[in-house]
Design a protein around this motif. Sequence first.
Motif, PDB file in Angstrom:
ATOM      1  N   ARG A  21       0.840  -1.199   0.000  1.00  0.00           N
ATOM      2  CA  ARG A  21       0.000   0.000   0.000  1.00  0.00           C
ATOM      3  C   ARG A  21       0.871   1.243   0.000  1.00  0.00           C
ATOM      4  NH1 ARG A  21      -5.243   1.132   1.340  1.00  0.00           N
ATOM      5  NH2 ARG A  21      -5.571  -1.054   1.933  1.00  0.00           N
ATOM      6  N   THR A  22       0.525   2.189  -0.869  1.00  0.00           N
ATOM      7  CA  THR A  22       1.272   3.438  -0.952  1.00  0.00           C
ATOM      8  C   THR A  22       0.303   4.619  -0.940  1.00  0.00           C
ATOM      9  OG1 THR A  22       1.273   3.378  -3.381  1.00  0.00           O
ATOM     10  CG2 THR A  22       3.141   2.361  -2.267  1.00  0.00           C
ATOM     11  N   ARG A  23       0.879   5.786  -0.995  1.00  0.00           N
ATOM     12  CA  ARG A  23       0.069   7.004  -0.945  1.00  0.00           C
ATOM     13  C   ARG A  23      -0.768   7.199  -2.197  1.00  0.00           C
ATOM     14  NH1 ARG A  23       2.401  13.196  -0.435  1.00  0.00           N
ATOM     15  NH2 ARG A  23       0.408  14.225   0.065  1.00  0.00           N
ATOM     16  N   GLY A  24      -0.344   6.610  -3.296  1.00  0.00           N
ATOM     17  CA  GLY A  24      -1.053   6.824  -4.554  1.00  0.00           C
ATOM     18  C   GLY A  24      -0.440   7.964  -5.339  1.00  0.00           C
ATOM     19  N   GLU A  25      -0.708   7.977  -6.629  1.00  0.00           N
ATOM     20  CA  GLU A  25      -0.119   9.002  -7.483  1.00  0.00           C
ATOM     21  C   GLU A  25      -1.058  10.177  -7.684  1.00  0.00           C
ATOM     22  OE1 GLU A  25       0.220   7.989 -11.770  1.00  0.00           O
ATOM     23  OE2 GLU A  25      -0.562   6.042 -11.155  1.00  0.00           O
ATOM     24  N   VAL A  26      -0.475  11.294  -8.080  1.00  0.00           N
ATOM     25  CA  VAL A  26      -1.265  12.490  -8.342  1.00  0.00           C
ATOM     26  C   VAL A  26      -1.942  12.364  -9.700  1.00  0.00           C
ATOM     27  CG1 VAL A  26       0.119  13.991  -6.883  1.00  0.00           C
ATOM     28  CG2 VAL A  26       0.777  13.646  -9.259  1.00  0.00           C
ATOM     29  N   ARG A  27      -3.048  13.060  -9.856  1.00  0.00           N
ATOM     30  CA  ARG A  27      -3.832  12.935 -11.081  1.00  0.00           C
ATOM     31  C   ARG A  27      -3.416  13.921 -12.161  1.00  0.00           C
ATOM     32  NH1 ARG A  27      -8.685  10.600 -12.382  1.00  0.00           N
ATOM     33  NH2 ARG A  27      -9.163  10.029 -10.244  1.00  0.00           N
ATOM     34  N   TRP A  28      -2.713  15.005 -11.816  1.00  0.00           N
ATOM     35  CA  TRP A  28      -2.520  16.081 -12.787  1.00  0.00           C
ATOM     36  C   TRP A  28      -1.787  15.655 -14.062  1.00  0.00           C
ATOM     37  CZ3 TRP A  28       2.201  17.599 -14.459  1.00  0.00           C
ATOM     38  CH2 TRP A  28       3.318  17.351 -13.650  1.00  0.00           C
ATOM     39  N   PRO A  29      -0.786  14.736 -14.029  1.00  0.00           N
ATOM     40  CA  PRO A  29      -0.183  14.356 -15.322  1.00  0.00           C
ATOM     41  C   PRO A  29      -1.187  13.727 -16.282  1.00  0.00           C
ATOM     42  CG  PRO A  29       1.209  13.660 -13.500  1.00  0.00           C
ATOM     43  CD  PRO A  29      -0.097  14.068 -12.897  1.00  0.00           C
ATOM     44  N   ARG A  77      -8.092   5.875  -3.342  1.00  0.00           N
ATOM     45  CA  ARG A  77      -9.173   4.933  -3.077  1.00  0.00           C
ATOM     46  C   ARG A  77      -9.989   4.735  -4.341  1.00  0.00           C
ATOM     47  NH1 ARG A  77     -14.042   7.627  -2.257  1.00  0.00           N
ATOM     48  NH2 ARG A  77     -13.873   9.890  -2.076  1.00  0.00           N
ATOM     49  N   ALA A  78     -10.514   3.539  -4.465  1.00  0.00           N
ATOM     50  CA  ALA A  78     -11.324   3.211  -5.634  1.00  0.00           C
ATOM     51  C   ALA A  78     -12.714   3.806  -5.471  1.00  0.00           C
ATOM     52  CB  ALA A  78     -11.401   1.698  -5.802  1.00  0.00           C
ATOM     53  N   ARG A 144      -3.407  -3.802 -13.485  1.00  0.00           N
ATOM     54  CA  ARG A 144      -3.702  -4.216 -12.103  1.00  0.00           C
ATOM     55  C   ARG A 144      -4.922  -3.498 -11.527  1.00  0.00           C
ATOM     56  NH1 ARG A 144       0.628  -3.717  -8.023  1.00  0.00           N
ATOM     57  NH2 ARG A 144       1.546  -2.084  -9.313  1.00  0.00           N
ATOM     58  N   GLY A 145      -5.909  -3.262 -12.371  1.00  0.00           N
ATOM     59  CA  GLY A 145      -7.157  -2.693 -11.878  1.00  0.00           C
ATOM     60  C   GLY A 145      -7.199  -1.188 -11.763  1.00  0.00           C
ATOM     61  N   GLY A 146      -6.165  -0.496 -12.217  1.00  0.00           N
ATOM     62  CA  GLY A 146      -6.179   0.956 -12.186  1.00  0.00           C
ATOM     63  C   GLY A 146      -5.341   1.532 -11.068  1.00  0.00           C
ATOM     64  N   PRO A 147      -5.168   2.853 -11.043  1.00  0.00           N
ATOM     65  CA  PRO A 147      -4.259   3.501 -10.081  1.00  0.00           C
ATOM     66  C   PRO A 147      -4.666   3.308  -8.628  1.00  0.00           C
ATOM     67  CG  PRO A 147      -5.584   5.131 -11.251  1.00  0.00           C
ATOM     68  CD  PRO A 147      -5.801   3.834 -11.947  1.00  0.00           C
ATOM     69  N   PRO A 177       5.002   2.032 -10.666  1.00  0.00           N
ATOM     70  CA  PRO A 177       4.678   2.625 -11.966  1.00  0.00           C
ATOM     71  C   PRO A 177       3.755   3.827 -11.837  1.00  0.00           C
ATOM     72  CG  PRO A 177       3.510   0.542 -11.664  1.00  0.00           C
ATOM     73  CD  PRO A 177       4.482   0.658 -10.539  1.00  0.00           C
ATOM     74  N   ARG A 178       4.099   4.879 -12.545  1.00  0.00           N
ATOM     75  CA  ARG A 178       3.300   6.095 -12.617  1.00  0.00           C
ATOM     76  C   ARG A 178       2.884   6.310 -14.071  1.00  0.00           C
ATOM     77  NH1 ARG A 178       1.994   7.147  -7.333  1.00  0.00           N
ATOM     78  NH2 ARG A 178       3.824   7.481  -6.018  1.00  0.00           N
TER      79      ARG A 178
END
Length: 232
Positions: A21-29, A77-78, A144-147, A177-178
């Motif tokens: 589990r990680t913080r997740g990536e930013v959406r802006w790119p 979160r999904a 893998r099911g999305g970000p 991966p980003r």
Amino acid sequence: MGATPPDPPPPQPVVPAWRRRTRGEVRWPVLVAIGVAIALQVSLPDDLTPQPRYLLPAVEALLLMVLLVLNPRHIVRASGPLRIAGLILIALVSLGNGVAAAQLVDLLVTGGLGQTGGGLLWAGASVFLTNILVFALWYWELDRGGPAMRASGDRQFPDFLFPQMATPHIANPHWEPRFADYLYLSSTNAATWGPADTLPLTRWAKLIMLLQSAISLVTVALVVARAVNILG
């Protein structure tokens, strides 16, 4: 003599970031990539765009604003509605570029595209670049099911094998991966018509990369041949 101190415990292996589990990536790119794809679609001539000309880009821009307002920061979160909106947006961009590519091929084969050599090269380049952005978005959204699922660490089996996954002993353990990695994957697949350093593992990944390579090959071959003929 005193007792010999016990040996220190062996270091625990570090679980790479893409497996936990990680913080997740930013959406802006991703939002920037979609915005560029919309701009490229708007720049195409009328012969290559679905009619009414600005209806599809307007719907795409509206969905882009919705994603920007509802989740502008980290994807952690999904969310069913957000994921559906994102998939619809990518599908619309894909539809617009698919229509443009089909129209471009048809007009090139029939000789009905009244373009100068420079104009033809720009139209082909727009379709080619949008093709790269569109498939990068699909790879990013489906691997893998999305970000959000990747950030949760729940899915351990990747659809794409990146070099950092195959050689964890020389990779940063915090790497995961980003969008930039999927953009690079899409770029190399479009330019070389096959995988470079990242391998597709699942059948859907292989088929979608095959589709992208076919679109890229047809676009480049026909546009370059026609443009050389005009310029010559």
